[in-house]
Design a protein around this motif. Structure first.
Motif, PDB file in Angstrom:
ATOM      1  N   LEU A 124     -59.471 -29.463  34.088  1.00 16.04           N
ATOM      2  CA  LEU A 124     -58.295 -30.295  34.350  1.00 16.04           C
ATOM      3  C   LEU A 124     -57.597 -29.868  35.636  1.00 16.04           C
ATOM      4  N   LYS A 125     -57.557 -28.563  35.895  1.00 18.14           N
ATOM      5  CA  LYS A 125     -56.920 -28.081  37.115  1.00 18.14           C
ATOM      6  C   LYS A 125     -57.684 -28.549  38.338  1.00 18.14           C
ATOM      7  N   LYS A 126     -59.004 -28.558  38.257  1.00 16.00           N
ATOM      8  CA  LYS A 126     -59.815 -29.007  39.386  1.00 16.00           C
ATOM      9  C   LYS A 126     -59.561 -30.475  39.703  1.00 16.00           C
ATOM     10  N   ASN A 127     -59.327 -31.279  38.675  1.00 15.77           N
ATOM     11  CA  ASN A 127     -59.087 -32.712  38.865  1.00 15.77           C
ATOM     12  C   ASN A 127     -57.600 -33.066  38.931  1.00 15.77           C
ATOM     13  N   GLU A 128     -56.729 -32.022  38.991  1.00 13.50           N
ATOM     14  CA  GLU A 128     -55.281 -32.215  39.138  1.00 13.50           C
ATOM     15  C   GLU A 128     -54.712 -33.093  38.015  1.00 13.50           C
ATOM     16  N   LEU A 129     -55.146 -32.808  36.796  1.00 15.97           N
ATOM     17  CA  LEU A 129     -54.645 -33.523  35.624  1.00 15.97           C
ATOM     18  C   LEU A 129     -53.718 -32.591  34.835  1.00 15.97           C
ATOM     19  N   LYS A 130     -52.571 -33.120  34.395  1.00 13.80           N
ATOM     20  CA  LYS A 130     -51.595 -32.336  33.650  1.00 13.80           C
ATOM     21  C   LYS A 130     -51.140 -33.124  32.421  1.00 13.80           C
ATOM     22  N   PRO A 131     -51.958 -33.150  31.366  1.00 18.30           N
ATOM     23  CA  PRO A 131     -51.574 -33.933  30.181  1.00 18.30           C
ATOM     24  C   PRO A 131     -50.376 -33.376  29.436  1.00 18.30           C
ATOM     25  N   HIS A 132     -49.975 -32.128  29.729  1.00 18.93           N
ATOM     26  CA  HIS A 132     -48.817 -31.531  29.045  1.00 18.93           C
ATOM     27  C   HIS A 132     -47.499 -31.952  29.680  1.00 18.93           C
ATOM     28  N   SER A 175     -54.533 -41.594  24.421  1.00 15.63           N
ATOM     29  CA  SER A 175     -53.416 -41.253  23.535  1.00 15.63           C
ATOM     30  C   SER A 175     -53.770 -40.024  22.708  1.00 15.63           C
ATOM     31  N   PRO A 176     -52.815 -39.130  22.472  1.00 12.23           N
ATOM     32  CA  PRO A 176     -53.096 -37.930  21.679  1.00 12.23           C
ATOM     33  C   PRO A 176     -53.332 -38.283  20.219  1.00 12.23           C
ATOM     34  N   PRO A 177     -53.848 -37.358  19.420  1.00 16.43           N
ATOM     35  CA  PRO A 177     -54.091 -37.638  17.994  1.00 16.43           C
ATOM     36  C   PRO A 177     -52.779 -37.923  17.255  1.00 16.43           C
ATOM     37  N   SER A 178     -52.911 -38.534  16.106  1.00 15.09           N
ATOM     38  CA  SER A 178     -51.739 -38.838  15.280  1.00 15.09           C
ATOM     39  C   SER A 178     -51.037 -37.541  14.877  1.00 15.09           C
ATOM     40  N   GLY A 179     -49.717 -37.570  14.967  1.00 10.13           N
ATOM     41  CA  GLY A 179     -48.936 -36.392  14.645  1.00 10.13           C
ATOM     42  C   GLY A 179     -48.742 -35.441  15.807  1.00 10.13           C
ATOM     43  N   ARG A 180     -49.306 -35.747  16.962  1.00 11.82           N
ATOM     44  CA  ARG A 180     -49.151 -34.915  18.144  1.00 11.82           C
ATOM     45  C   ARG A 180     -48.524 -35.738  19.264  1.00 11.82           C
ATOM     46  N   SER A 181     -47.618 -35.108  20.034  1.00 11.61           N
ATOM     47  CA  SER A 181     -46.952 -35.818  21.126  1.00 11.61           C
ATOM     48  C   SER A 181     -47.743 -35.769  22.421  1.00 11.61           C
ATOM     49  N   ARG A 182     -48.651 -34.816  22.535  1.00  6.83           N
ATOM     50  CA  ARG A 182     -49.411 -34.666  23.782  1.00  6.83           C
ATOM     51  C   ARG A 182     -50.692 -33.896  23.512  1.00  6.83           C
ATOM     52  N   TRP A 183     -51.612 -33.980  24.477  1.00  7.84           N
ATOM     53  CA  TRP A 183     -52.834 -33.207  24.398  1.00  7.84           C
ATOM     54  C   TRP A 183     -52.566 -31.763  24.840  1.00  7.84           C
TER      55      TRP A 183
END
Length: 388
Positions: A143-151, A108-116
């Protein structure tokens, strides 16, 4: 100090092969030509470094360096740059740290933030003492190497696991889609969509060369309406109606029009739709007299899609196409909306063929195995009776 270049026959053959083929890098070919020109055993006689430099348009120091490399380190060193003997550098992001950053991006992202964001992840990694410092660009590459898109976040209907009600409705609809086309028993899918009527508060500026159309952010709200869509996938037919409300009576009127106007000769319509509170035969009794309601209900065979399984309704495909092709703009009045949807319906019925649904019950039992309840086989005592 003068360095001598005396090539052996084997070395001369190697250099001539490099020059004649021309497939080596340009720098290697140039070094080979300089060595052949500087060869004291060659037929061209001895040449000075200045003469060789003028011949190949290089600096005399370059010729001197190549002769030096050949005398001190041999032919291969003279043909290319000598590799620097530097100790290997340990990677800053090890496998353990990479796993920690991946786990952090999935949390989960930090408090006050909707995403990493990349900068948030880089700062948090330093705060957790994974590194002394790290760039957000390095985090982005990881993140690109592991195909992760937290945005990104995708909206999806997530069905519950091991749910017998979901599976029962799903297999009922899938088996229905696999049946052959029958004119007397057509399969019709139905769905509805709310739509907000919006008017322009200021006239948009038309598009010009090099500039798109400019639309003001302020608009006028003109109320809402409901769009009903009926489609017969195998026949490639669809019909769209706009109503001011979404009530039981509105749905009943749409069903009556479907049965009496568009399918008057059909013995029974197999209707696929979502299990909403208005989508029941009880709505027919609220809108019409009992004899009319009963006659309409007898010509309906209703198949409900499961909850969180609206993707099983083919009418959802038509709604999605309709929204992209016709509704992604501001429409101010319900009359204009009806006119536009009528034009869209006519054009699509002429061009679009039927829907070839490929997903079957066997596919569901393989790919969606997690949705099926685990079977509990009770121990059964089998008694064998001997016949006399």
């Amino acid at each position: 100090m003068r360095y001598h270049v005396r090539l052996s026959d084997e070395e001369r053959k190697t250099l001539l092969k490099i020059v004649s083929r021309g497939s080596a890098p340009a720098k290697t070919i140039m070094h080979a030509n300089i060595l052949l020109a500087a060869d004291e055993n060659g037929t061209g006689g001895r040449k000075s470094e200045v003469e060789i430099a003028a011949l190949f348009h290089v600096h005399p120091q370059t010729v001197h360096t190549i002769r030096n490399q050949y005398s001190e380190h041999g032919l291969q060193a003279a043909l290319g740059r000598k590799k620097r003997e530097t100790p290997p550098v340990e990677p800053k992001i090890t496998g353990e740290v990479e796993a920690k950053i991946i786990a952090l991006s999935c949390s989960s992202p930090p408090s006050g933030r909707s995403r990493w964001t990349l900068r948030l992840l880089a700062d948090k990694a330093v705060e957790l003492q994974y590194f002394d410092s790290i760039s957000y660009v390095a985090v982005g590459r990881l993140l690109k190497k592991n195909e992760l898109k937290p945005h990104l976040r995708k909206c999806w209907c997530i069905p519950p696991e091991q749910n017998a009600a979901f599976v029962a409705c799903m297999e009922d609809v899938l088996d229905l889609y696999q049946q052959q086309y029958c004119r007397l028993y057509p399969v019709v899918c139905m769905d509805e969509k709310p739509y907000q009527l919006l008017g322009e508060n200021r006239t948009p500026i038309p598009m010009k060369a090099g500039r798109p159309e400019c639309q003001d952010g302020e608009y006028v709200r003109n109320g809402t309406c409901s769009i009903f869509v009926f489609t017969e996938p195998l026949a490639g037919w669809r019909h769209v109606t706009v109503c001011e409300r979404r009530t039981r009576v509105d749905w009943a009127n749409q069903v009556r029009e479907l049965l009496e106007v568009y399918y008057p000769k059909a013995k029974k319509i197999r209707l696929v739709m979502d299990n909403l509170n208005t989508h029941t035969t009880a709505s027919l009794y609220e809108a019409f007299t009992p004899d009319v309601a009963r006659s309409l209900a007898k010509r309906l065979e209703i198949h409900y899609t499961p909850k969180h399984g609206s993707w099983l309704n083919i009418a959802e495909i038509e709604l999605s196409v309709m929204s992209k092709q016709c509704l992604e703009r501001r429409i101010s009045s319900i009359n204009f909306l009806r006119l536009e949807l009528s034009e869209w319906e006519t054009a699509r019925n002429k061009k679009q063929k039927g829907v070839d649904w490929q997903f079957t019950t066997d596919d569901a039992r393989t790919k969606l195995k997690r949705l099926y309840p685990q079977l509990r086989v009770n121990s059964v005592i089998v008694i064998r009776c001997k016949s006399f």
